[in-house]
Write a protein that holds these residues in place. Structure first.
Motif, short mmCIF file in Angstrom:
data_model
loop_
_atom_site.label_atom_id
_atom_site.label_comp_id
_atom_site.label_asym_id
_atom_site.label_seq_id
_atom_site.Cartn_x
_atom_site.Cartn_y
_atom_site.Cartn_z
N VAL A 106 0.82 -1.21 0.00
CA VAL A 106 0.00 0.00 0.00
C VAL A 106 0.86 1.27 0.00
CG1 VAL A 106 -1.92 -1.15 1.15
CG2 VAL A 106 -0.25 0.11 2.53
N VAL A 109 -0.23 3.78 -2.43
CA VAL A 109 -1.64 4.21 -2.30
C VAL A 109 -1.69 5.53 -1.54
CG1 VAL A 109 -3.88 3.64 -1.28
CG2 VAL A 109 -2.50 1.85 -2.35
N ILE A 187 -4.46 -3.00 -5.15
CA ILE A 187 -4.75 -1.70 -4.54
C ILE A 187 -3.89 -0.64 -5.21
CG2 ILE A 187 -4.86 -0.33 -2.42
CD1 ILE A 187 -5.02 -2.87 -0.85
N GLY A 188 -4.44 0.04 -6.18
CA GLY A 188 -3.76 1.20 -6.76
C GLY A 188 -2.54 0.91 -7.60
#
Length: 243
Positions: A106, A109, A187-188
């Motif tokens: 992450v 992110v 995620i992203g």
């Protein structure tokens, strides 16, 4: 017709009739202007009421946006903080490594809510709408607009800072396999990020730890900013008596 009558009365030197006709013209012009002003005032009041309605909808939309940001961001931060604790205590068991690798994924992110401000901007900048407001209501609108603008500005600065840091990842981090569009861990990013170093080495590396702390600090600030914004927005609606 009035002009021809006045001309005839002047030729006939009927000054009383001239005076009466002149008064009729003046009164007619006065009432015409007054009716136009009344109509403009009515339209301004309607425009103000519509702007107020749009503003309330906008504030509620911004509250919902902030709540979604908290809903998404809070568990991410909690998991990330657990991984930082693993690094801080130099845990090397498989569960710790899994948490740390989840946290690494992450790092690219950013929590970046997009708030709307068109309705409150109209209420605080349109001269026509400002004329419809009491001093107290004008100050209340202006105060909320300042809060919203500060929130947008501060959130944007943190987002820019975090995005610039995500472009400069630590050498211990490498790109993994290409993720499929249906991958639940996506995620992203189109690729996973992996820890390419031994955990014992990573937990002793100051730059690596600082990268994680910086991400935690920036996004914790973002979430606190969202919580504060929700509280201010809800209080603002209560003060307005919004249904």
């Amino acid at each position: 017709m009035i002009l021809r009558r006045i001309t005839k009365h002047v030729r006939d030197q009927n000054w009383t009739a001239v005076g009466i006709d002149f008064c009729i013209v003046v009164v007619g012009v006065f009432f015409g202007i007054q009716i136009g002003n009344w109509n403009d005032d009515r339209l301004d009041r309607i425009a103000y009421q519509k702007a107020q309605t749009r503003m309330v909808v906008e504030v509620r939309s911004n509250i919902a946006t902030a709540e979604r940001g908290l809903e998404i961001g809070s568990p991410i931060i909690e998991n990330f903080q657990a991984a930082i604790e693993d690094i801080r205590l130099c845990r090397t068991d498989p569960e710790a490594r899994a948490r740390i690798e989840d946290a690494i994924n992450v790092l690219t992110v950013t929590i970046s809510p997009v708030f709307r401000d068109s309705a409150i901007s109209q209420l605080t900048q349109s001269e026509r709408l400002l004329e419809q407001q009491s001093p107290e209501r004008m100050e209340r609108y202006a105060g909320y607009a300042r809060t919203l603008n500060r929130t947008i500005a501060w959130s944007g600065k943190v987002q820019d800072k975090m995005e610039s840091r995500s472009d400069d990842l630590h050498p211990f981090i490498d790109y993994g396999a290409l993720l499929s569009p249906s991958d639940d861990t996506r995620i992203g990013s189109d690729r996973s990020l992996i820890l390419s170093a031994d955990l014992n080495e990573a937990c002793m590396d100051h730059a690596f730890r600082k990268m994680l702390y910086d991400w935690e600090s920036g996004h914790t600030y973002q979430l606190n900013l969202l919580r504060s914004f929700i509280d201010v927005s809800e209080t603002y609606l209560e003060e307005l008596g919004a249904p």
